[in-house]
Design a protein around this motif. Structure first.
Motif, PDB file in Angstrom:
ATOM      1  N   LEU A   1       0.070  47.804 -25.988  1.00 18.82           N
ATOM      2  CA  LEU A   1      -0.702  48.493 -24.946  1.00 18.82           C
ATOM      3  C   LEU A   1       0.224  49.009 -23.833  1.00 18.82           C
ATOM      4  CD1 LEU A   1      -3.741  46.072 -24.564  1.00 18.82           C
ATOM      5  CD2 LEU A   1      -3.805  48.397 -25.494  1.00 18.82           C
ATOM      6  N   LEU A   2       1.192  48.201 -23.446  1.00 12.47           N
ATOM      7  CA  LEU A   2       2.116  48.590 -22.383  1.00 12.47           C
ATOM      8  C   LEU A   2       2.995  49.750 -22.806  1.00 12.47           C
ATOM      9  CD1 LEU A   2       3.245  45.092 -21.027  1.00 12.47           C
ATOM     10  CD2 LEU A   2       1.499  46.624 -20.085  1.00 12.47           C
ATOM     11  N   ASP A   3       3.218  49.842 -24.095  1.00 15.45           N
ATOM     12  CA  ASP A   3       4.028  50.928 -24.641  1.00 15.45           C
ATOM     13  C   ASP A   3       3.225  52.220 -24.784  1.00 15.45           C
ATOM     14  OD1 ASP A   3       6.667  50.418 -24.957  1.00 15.45           O
ATOM     15  OD2 ASP A   3       6.572  49.935 -27.086  1.00 15.45           O
ATOM     16  N   GLY A   4       1.931  52.143 -24.450  1.00 22.16           N
ATOM     17  CA  GLY A   4       1.077  53.316 -24.588  1.00 22.16           C
ATOM     18  C   GLY A   4       0.455  53.442 -25.952  1.00 22.16           C
ATOM     19  N   GLY A   5       0.554  52.365 -26.744  1.00 26.89           N
ATOM     20  CA  GLY A   5      -0.038  52.367 -28.081  1.00 26.89           C
ATOM     21  C   GLY A   5      -1.521  52.094 -28.040  1.00 26.89           C
ATOM     22  N   ALA A   6      -2.104  51.953 -29.193  1.00 23.22           N
ATOM     23  CA  ALA A   6      -3.567  51.775 -29.317  1.00 23.22           C
ATOM     24  C   ALA A   6      -4.027  50.473 -28.724  1.00 23.22           C
ATOM     25  CB  ALA A   6      -3.980  51.855 -30.770  1.00 23.22           C
TER      26      ALA A   6
ATOM     27  N   ALA B   1       6.677  37.887 -21.929  1.00 23.83           N
ATOM     28  CA  ALA B   1       7.940  38.035 -21.204  1.00 23.83           C
ATOM     29  C   ALA B   1       9.115  37.963 -22.173  1.00 23.83           C
ATOM     30  CB  ALA B   1       8.057  36.958 -20.125  1.00 23.83           C
ATOM     31  N   GLY B   2       9.023  37.072 -23.149  1.00 25.69           N
ATOM     32  CA  GLY B   2      10.073  36.973 -24.157  1.00 25.69           C
ATOM     33  C   GLY B   2      10.197  38.256 -24.978  1.00 25.69           C
ATOM     34  N   LEU B   3       9.065  38.814 -25.378  1.00 24.74           N
ATOM     35  CA  LEU B   3       9.086  40.070 -26.151  1.00 24.74           C
ATOM     36  C   LEU B   3       9.676  41.219 -25.342  1.00 24.74           C
ATOM     37  CD1 LEU B   3       5.562  40.213 -27.885  1.00 24.74           C
ATOM     38  CD2 LEU B   3       7.785  40.010 -29.013  1.00 24.74           C
ATOM     39  N   LEU B   4       9.347  41.258 -24.061  1.00 24.39           N
ATOM     40  CA  LEU B   4       9.794  42.364 -23.199  1.00 24.39           C
ATOM     41  C   LEU B   4      11.183  42.120 -22.609  1.00 24.39           C
ATOM     42  CD1 LEU B   4       6.468  43.019 -21.225  1.00 24.39           C
ATOM     43  CD2 LEU B   4       7.326  44.252 -23.250  1.00 24.39           C
TER      44      LEU B   4
ATOM     45  N   ALA C   1      -4.512  46.668  -7.169  1.00 25.52           N
ATOM     46  CA  ALA C   1      -4.618  48.116  -7.403  1.00 25.52           C
ATOM     47  C   ALA C   1      -3.221  48.680  -7.647  1.00 25.52           C
ATOM     48  CB  ALA C   1      -5.269  48.790  -6.204  1.00 25.52           C
ATOM     49  N   GLY C   2      -3.113  49.540  -8.636  1.00 24.06           N
ATOM     50  CA  GLY C   2      -1.830  50.154  -8.956  1.00 24.06           C
ATOM     51  C   GLY C   2      -0.985  49.356  -9.928  1.00 24.06           C
ATOM     52  N   HIS C   3      -1.391  48.126 -10.219  1.00 20.19           N
ATOM     53  CA  HIS C   3      -0.678  47.302 -11.196  1.00 20.19           C
ATOM     54  C   HIS C   3      -1.352  47.412 -12.561  1.00 20.19           C
ATOM     55  CE1 HIS C   3       2.012  45.152  -8.431  1.00 20.19           C
ATOM     56  NE2 HIS C   3       1.015  45.190  -7.572  1.00 20.19           N
ATOM     57  N   THR C   4      -0.588  47.183 -13.612  1.00 17.47           N
ATOM     58  CA  THR C   4      -1.169  47.073 -14.945  1.00 17.47           C
ATOM     59  C   THR C   4      -1.684  45.654 -15.086  1.00 17.47           C
ATOM     60  OG1 THR C   4       0.343  48.715 -15.842  1.00 17.47           O
ATOM     61  CG2 THR C   4      -0.740  47.247 -17.423  1.00 17.47           C
ATOM     62  N   VAL C   5      -3.012  45.519 -15.125  1.00 16.01           N
ATOM     63  CA  VAL C   5      -3.653  44.208 -15.165  1.00 16.01           C
ATOM     64  C   VAL C   5      -4.355  44.047 -16.506  1.00 16.01           C
ATOM     65  CG1 VAL C   5      -5.365  42.698 -14.078  1.00 16.01           C
ATOM     66  CG2 VAL C   5      -3.997  44.243 -12.662  1.00 16.01           C
ATOM     67  N   VAL C   6      -4.073  42.928 -17.178  1.00 19.59           N
ATOM     68  CA  VAL C   6      -4.707  42.628 -18.455  1.00 19.59           C
ATOM     69  C   VAL C   6      -5.606  41.412 -18.284  1.00 19.59           C
ATOM     70  CG1 VAL C   6      -4.352  42.036 -20.880  1.00 19.59           C
ATOM     71  CG2 VAL C   6      -2.753  43.589 -19.734  1.00 19.59           C
TER      72      VAL C   6
ATOM     73  N   ASP D   1       0.384  36.533 -30.955  1.00 14.79           N
ATOM     74  CA  ASP D   1      -0.382  37.699 -31.415  1.00 14.79           C
ATOM     75  C   ASP D   1      -0.949  38.479 -30.240  1.00 14.79           C
ATOM     76  OD1 ASP D   1       0.117  36.919 -34.035  1.00 14.79           O
ATOM     77  OD2 ASP D   1      -1.809  35.894 -34.253  1.00 14.79           O
ATOM     78  N   VAL D   2      -1.462  37.759 -29.260  1.00 16.02           N
ATOM     79  CA  VAL D   2      -2.014  38.401 -28.064  1.00 16.02           C
ATOM     80  C   VAL D   2      -0.893  39.121 -27.320  1.00 16.02           C
ATOM     81  CG1 VAL D   2      -3.196  38.017 -25.864  1.00 16.02           C
ATOM     82  CG2 VAL D   2      -3.885  36.710 -27.893  1.00 16.02           C
ATOM     83  N   ALA D   3       0.258  38.478 -27.196  1.00 13.21           N
ATOM     84  CA  ALA D   3       1.409  39.086 -26.514  1.00 13.21           C
ATOM     85  C   ALA D   3       1.847  40.364 -27.223  1.00 13.21           C
ATOM     86  CB  ALA D   3       2.562  38.089 -26.434  1.00 13.21           C
ATOM     87  N   ALA D   4       1.863  40.339 -28.545  1.00 19.39           N
ATOM     88  CA  ALA D   4       2.259  41.536 -29.305  1.00 19.39           C
ATOM     89  C   ALA D   4       1.282  42.682 -29.051  1.00 19.39           C
ATOM     90  CB  ALA D   4       2.343  41.209 -30.799  1.00 19.39           C
ATOM     91  N   GLU D   5      -0.015  42.374 -28.993  1.00 19.73           N
ATOM     92  CA  GLU D   5      -1.009  43.410 -28.707  1.00 19.73           C
ATOM     93  C   GLU D   5      -0.799  43.988 -27.310  1.00 19.73           C
ATOM     94  OE1 GLU D   5      -5.807  44.104 -28.049  1.00 19.73           O
ATOM     95  OE2 GLU D   5      -5.187  42.407 -29.290  1.00 19.73           O
ATOM     96  N   ILE D   6      -0.537  43.136 -26.352  1.00 22.93           N
ATOM     97  CA  ILE D   6      -0.320  43.609 -24.977  1.00 22.93           C
ATOM     98  C   ILE D   6       0.946  44.459 -24.892  1.00 22.93           C
ATOM     99  CG2 ILE D   6       0.135  42.920 -22.590  1.00 22.93           C
ATOM    100  CD1 ILE D   6      -1.601  40.387 -23.205  1.00 22.93           C
ATOM    101  N   ALA D   7       1.990  44.033 -25.588  1.00 19.33           N
ATOM    102  CA  ALA D   7       3.248  44.823 -25.590  1.00 19.33           C
ATOM    103  C   ALA D   7       2.976  46.217 -26.126  1.00 19.33           C
ATOM    104  CB  ALA D   7       4.315  44.106 -26.416  1.00 19.33           C
TER     105      ALA D   7
END
Length: 168
Positions: free
Chosen positions: A163-168, A22-25, A92-97, A155-161
């Motif tokens: 992913l949310l951006d459409g990255g690898a 949440a802080g990153l976003l 359903a319809g949400h981005t779930v990690v 580190d986990v948050a950065a990876e998720i961010a």
């Protein structure tokens, strides 16, 4: 609609990762366990002991329904929330990690203390049993799976961010 919904077992890092993400976003963070405690005016452990698991699950169901209406937020669900028959379809319809973790890392993070009622008796065996029961649901509702073992929440948050951006 939330930017991201985090699911996983106790000790997977949903709260710490959610706060970091949440802080990153630059968005709000909603932890449904905290929402339940605020609504009940007691700890989750107290709700379990005084009112029983069904009463807790009803409060949790309401907290999740409300949280899934939050705009521009990161939402962390309690470990058992996705297993609720009324909650799973709401995802359903949400981005779930799904924050995946093994018992060794989970034990280090949560220490299996008495504040976790479903883990109070034989914590390690209870955690393994819960994870075995819940893993299929976590995997079914997940848009992404991120392994948190041995990793800092940031580190986990950065990876998720990413992913949310459409990255690898």
């Amino acid at each position: 609609m939330p930017r991201c919904v985090l699911v996983g077992p106790p000790g997977s890092g949903k709260t710490s990762t959610g706060e970091a993400l949440a802080g990153l976003l630059g968005v709000a963070f909603v932890d449904t366990d905290r929402v339940v405690e605020q609504a009940a005016g007691r700890t989750i452990a107290d709700v379990f002991v005084e009112d029983g698991e069904p009463a807790f699950r009803a409060l949790e169901r309401d907290a999740v329904a409300g949280a899934l209406e939050e705009a521009d937020a990161v939402v962390a669900l309690g470990g058992g929330a996705p297993v609720d028959p009324a909650t799973e379809p709401r995802l359903a319809g949400h981005t779930v990690v799904f924050l995946d973790v093994g018992i060794a890392d989970a034990a280090k993070r949560i220490g299996f203390d008495r504040s976790r009622p479903l883990l109070a008796v034989n914590p390690r065996a209870s955690w393994v049993r819960l994870m075995n029961e819940r893993r299929p649901v976590y995997e079914r509702v997940a848009t992404h799976v991120v392994d948190t073992a041995g990793r800092a929440a940031e580190d986990v948050a950065a990876e998720i961010a990413t992913l949310l951006d459409g990255g690898a």
